[in-house]
Enzyme design. Sequence first.
Site, short mmCIF file in Angstrom:
data_model
loop_
_atom_site.label_atom_id
_atom_site.label_comp_id
_atom_site.label_asym_id
_atom_site.label_seq_id
_atom_site.Cartn_x
_atom_site.Cartn_y
_atom_site.Cartn_z
NE ARG A 190 -3.83 -2.18 2.37
CZ ARG A 190 -4.77 -2.37 3.28
NH1 ARG A 190 -4.92 -1.49 4.27
NH2 ARG A 190 -5.56 -3.41 3.22
CB CYS A 191 4.28 1.71 -0.61
SG CYS A 191 5.63 2.89 -0.77
N GLY A 192 3.23 4.22 -2.24
CA GLY A 192 3.28 4.91 -3.53
C GLY A 192 4.23 4.25 -4.51
CG PHE A 193 8.13 4.04 -3.98
CD1 PHE A 193 8.64 4.75 -5.06
CD2 PHE A 193 8.21 4.59 -2.71
CE1 PHE A 193 9.22 6.00 -4.87
CE2 PHE A 193 8.80 5.84 -2.52
CZ PHE A 193 9.29 6.54 -3.59
CB THR A 194 2.65 -0.66 -4.28
OG1 THR A 194 2.82 -0.52 -2.86
CG2 THR A 194 2.10 -2.05 -4.57
#
Length: 375
Positions: free
Chosen positions: A50-54
Site C-alpha cells: 500500500r505504498c506509492g512505490f508499490t
Amino acid sequence: MIIGLVAMMSVLSMSAQGIYDISVKDDLGNDVSLADYKGKVLLIVNTATRCGFTPQYDELEALYEKYHAQGFEILDFPCNQFGEQAPGTIEEIHQFCTMNFNIKFPQFDKIDVNGANESPLFTYLKAQKGFGGFDLDDQRGKFMDEMLRKQDADYDKKSDIKWNFTKFLVSRDGRVVKRYEPTDKMTDVDADILMEMNPVLSNIMARRSVRKYLDKPVEHEKLEVIVRAGINAPSGMNRQPWIVRVVEDQQLIADVNEVFKRNNPEQVARDPNFKNMFRNAPNLICVCTPAEGGGELDAGLLGENMMLAAQAMGLGTCCLGGPVRFLNTNADARFFLDRLDIPEGYKLNYILAIGYPDEQPEAKPRDASKVKYIQ
C-alpha cells in the site's frame, strides 16, 4: 553500555560473515539458506503493498521475466515498518501481489529491516552498502529527503533502510554490488543487472586497483595466459609497438627495492606495511613503448586486457607510474632495466603490479555526467 556493546559485536560478527551464511524464512515459514542461491545474481527488495512505490512490482516482474532464465532471482521481503504499508499476513500479501501484478518471483516471510528485531540479512546488507543519498534533482528524491529530514535532521548519516522498495544487487559470487533507494530509476537497475549477468561485463565492473597482496608469487602458467590475453588486444595496423617483460625473479625485485629504500627512507618509514616499491606485489609486468613516442594507445589496450584477464583468474593488479620514474632516473637502479633487456629505441612506459589480492577495495565513484550521447 553493555547493550550497545552487544549490538555492536553482533553487527561486526554479521559483517564478518558472507551472505551465503545467512538463512531466511519463506512464505510458508520454512528455513531457506541463501547458499541455495550461489551462482545467481540477486536483487533483494523490502516491499509493501500500500505504498506509492508499490507499482514497482510491475517493473520488478518485468526484470524477473527478462533475466530469470539466465540465472537471476528477485528475493522479496515484505516489511510493515514504513507507514504500516504492508498490512496483513504473508498469505494475504502474496495473494494481492499475484492478483494485481502477476509476480512469479519468490516472496519470503514478513520481516523488520531496521531496529532490534531486524532481519540478519538486512543487517548484513546495510553493513556492506550504506545509504548513498537521494537524487535531489529528482522530484520524488527531493520529497523523500524533505520528509525524512523533518523526522531526523541527520537521517542521511545512518545506513538504515529509509523506505519501502530499497534494493540490493548481489553478484554471482555473493558480493553486494550496489544499493538502490526507492526513487532510483529502474532503468539504472536494469542496466546494472545486465552488467552482472554478462560474465565479461561483470568482470569489468569487479576489477579494482589492488595495493595489498599476499606473499605468494603468481604461477608461471597463469602469467603466460594473462600476457597472451594482453598481446591479443587491438593494435593499429597490427604494429604491436610494445615490448613486454614479466618479472618473476624475486631476488631482482628485492635488490632494486633496497635501492629504493636507501633513496626514499621517509616514504618507506611512513608505510608500516611496506614490502616493496611495487605496492608490495610479488610479480611485475613491465610494458615498454618506442622512446620517441607512439604506441601509447596500443600499450594501454594491452594493459587493460591483462588487468581484466588477471581479474578473471582471481588475481589483482595495479598500474604503476611512480616506480617507472624512479627506475628511469636513478643510476643505482640501472641494473633492473638492464636485466629487462629492453631493445634499443624503447623505454619503460608502465608497470603492472600483479599478485593474489589481500584486500577487496570498494569501487571509486565514476562521473557519468561526462558522457553525452549525440542523437
